[in-house]
Design an enzyme around this catalytic site. Sequence first.
Site, PDB file in Angstrom:
ATOM      1  N   THR A 402       0.813  -1.212   0.000  1.00  0.00           N
ATOM      2  CA  THR A 402       0.000   0.000   0.000  1.00  0.00           C
ATOM      3  C   THR A 402       0.848   1.263   0.000  1.00  0.00           C
ATOM      4  O   THR A 402       0.388   2.319  -0.456  1.00  0.00           O
ATOM      5  CB  THR A 402      -0.935   0.011   1.218  1.00  0.00           C
ATOM      6  OG1 THR A 402      -0.152  -0.086   2.418  1.00  0.00           O
ATOM      7  CG2 THR A 402      -1.907  -1.158   1.165  1.00  0.00           C
ATOM      8  N   ASP A 403       2.079   1.184   0.485  1.00  0.00           N
ATOM      9  CA  ASP A 403       2.964   2.346   0.529  1.00  0.00           C
ATOM     10  C   ASP A 403       3.385   2.751  -0.882  1.00  0.00           C
ATOM     11  O   ASP A 403       3.225   3.907  -1.294  1.00  0.00           O
ATOM     12  CB  ASP A 403       4.181   2.021   1.385  1.00  0.00           C
ATOM     13  CG  ASP A 403       4.734   3.234   2.116  1.00  0.00           C
ATOM     14  OD1 ASP A 403       4.034   4.261   2.195  1.00  0.00           O
ATOM     15  OD2 ASP A 403       5.861   3.147   2.627  1.00  0.00           O
ATOM     16  N   ASP A 404       3.943   1.800  -1.634  1.00  0.00           N
ATOM     17  CA  ASP A 404       4.314   2.091  -3.024  1.00  0.00           C
ATOM     18  C   ASP A 404       3.096   2.523  -3.826  1.00  0.00           C
ATOM     19  O   ASP A 404       3.162   3.467  -4.616  1.00  0.00           O
ATOM     20  CB  ASP A 404       4.930   0.847  -3.672  1.00  0.00           C
ATOM     21  CG  ASP A 404       6.412   0.736  -3.397  1.00  0.00           C
ATOM     22  OD1 ASP A 404       7.201   1.354  -4.121  1.00  0.00           O
ATOM     23  OD2 ASP A 404       6.783   0.033  -2.437  1.00  0.00           O
TER      24      ASP A 404
END
Length: 657
Positions: A402-404
């Site tokens: 979810t960060d990328d």
Amino acid sequence: MTNSAGGAPHAEGQDPAGVADVTFAFSASGPTEKAARRATMRAANHLLARQHAEGWWKGPFRTDVSYDAHDLFLRYLLGVLDEGLATASGRWIRCQQGADGSWPLVFEGAGHLGTTIQAYVALRLAGDSPHEEHMLRCAAWVREQGGVAASQLTARVWLAMFGWWDWNDLPVVPPEIIVLPKWAPLNIYSFSAIMRVALVSLSIISAHRPVRPAPFSIDELFPTSDASVRRPTPATTSGWEKGFQHLNSAVRACCKSIPRPVRKTAMNACARWLLKRQERDGSWGACTPMTTWVILALHLHGCPSDHPVLKAAWGFLEDCVTWPENGMRALQTVHSPVWDTCLSSTALLDAGLATDHPALVKAADWLLTRQTDRPGDWAVRRPWLAPGGWSFQFHNQNYPDTDDTSEVILALRRVSSPSQKRIDEAVSRAARWCLGMQSRNGGWGAFDADNTSILPGKVPFFDFREFCADPPTADVTAHVVEMLAALGMERDPRTRRAVHWLLDQQEANGAWYGRWGVNHIYGTGCVVPALIAAGVPCGHVAVRRAVTWLTSTQNADGGWGEGWQSYADPTCTGHGPSTPSQTAWALLALLAAGEHDSATVRSGVHWLTEQQTDHGTWEEPHFTGTLVPEAVAVHYDYYRHVFPLMALGRYVLRKGH
């Protein structure tokens, strides 16, 4: 700089078309503003010159030398260790040794026992004599720390394969764990994505208990009875941990009575699970340590060395080799092109580069080719959710995060491209995927939803304790919130739940903990811009407390820094030598909070402009990234490029967000 993943970037110093078209919203009036504008222009030129012809950016991704050692261990155990390769790797490992004879996890850090023991053994395999001065220093340091018996589990697992440690004295990882249902405690999906592949591989390895004796001993790494030797202080053991130790003893006893057909069936299931998760580039998780464990496990399970699966895996390891200096061979832990590309694009946009600049259009087109299009392990908890995320690396369909995904969306939505329809569709799919990955408490973990069990951190399989799971974290949640706000969803109930969760995570000192970057400066640098983007006013008490904390932790030179030891020692929170990336994170938070004209911001900007090199970038030997707090630190080469450019660009353009 060359790159084995397909060509080379433009030569440094090249003046790409369109850089001169960078425009600013105001005329620089004071010396700080003028210096910041010049620094921004130079940094933008530098970053544009580093773009690969295919549109991506990527810098070396370094951890400590333990994974270089694992590479040599694997090759020795499988009988394929080449003398020239061992010599070149030995040169790299040797040059990273500290003055006291140890090897640290981070630049100028304290020695780490497990890493030091593994580095020592690797140098022995590379031909270093135990009587050489640097080896004598190392062995003395290891004995002072308590020797092999006091080392971390990973080191002792490898030593068991050389016959220097008894397999019976290691925790049992039964391959039958693969058949535990998904609702059962300690099923493989209760572990984090970065632990899972290693766990399944280790279950095969520990079942085979391989031993290939080395042609030398390491008796010098075991302490003597000399009273001057400091004995390790036993770690305090909680009731949970004592219970799991007893359980592990029971499991070991039970394993002896498991019928051979049952054990074979379980190991076959583990092997199938691993084979199903091999990526297009031959890796597992696009990660060298994971791939190393799997190669060994599949070899022990009977996979022939010339099998296409193993040949592809060896090819991936070779693709991760870098040559930092002539004759030195170093192994990158992963490639980081998606992360580096989206951050580089955002930094250039923050610097005022035209949204339709060819470099940004090309980067966007490349990012579109990296979006995942099939379910990965995340689908175990979200079987109804359609894929659409991005992962960190070139090829990693199984483990998008979810960060990328959030950072890619933040970059893509700002690019004006002929492929606008494709971008809009990709962003829509990715946003739906991110929303579907929200945990019940309102936050987001990196790879899974609701992966919050504390049990994996209590079992004696790994040394990573609570980081064996993947619970929501403030830094990742902040990036998702910032992305949702950028898409106009700041009033969506899911975004509001996340904002409330973030506010609840603020620590008493006004900072936020950083799971994936060092440490509270990173966490605070992520959260404050996200809160402001989501509509939290600059005057909110949480924002003002964060500003007060950042102001109080600014170094006398104007920069910010926080040492790796802050993960273990709360007294180190917010303290350390100034670094470009951490100074930029602090500035990003302060600018978002409306502190453009404060003396704190001006001195931070001044520090960045003074530290800029003649090439238009910054030097940063310190490790400011994190894979596993207290265990695996990361040096992102691009952090020194992109984050200072973001901060300077937002300062010059007077944008807080």
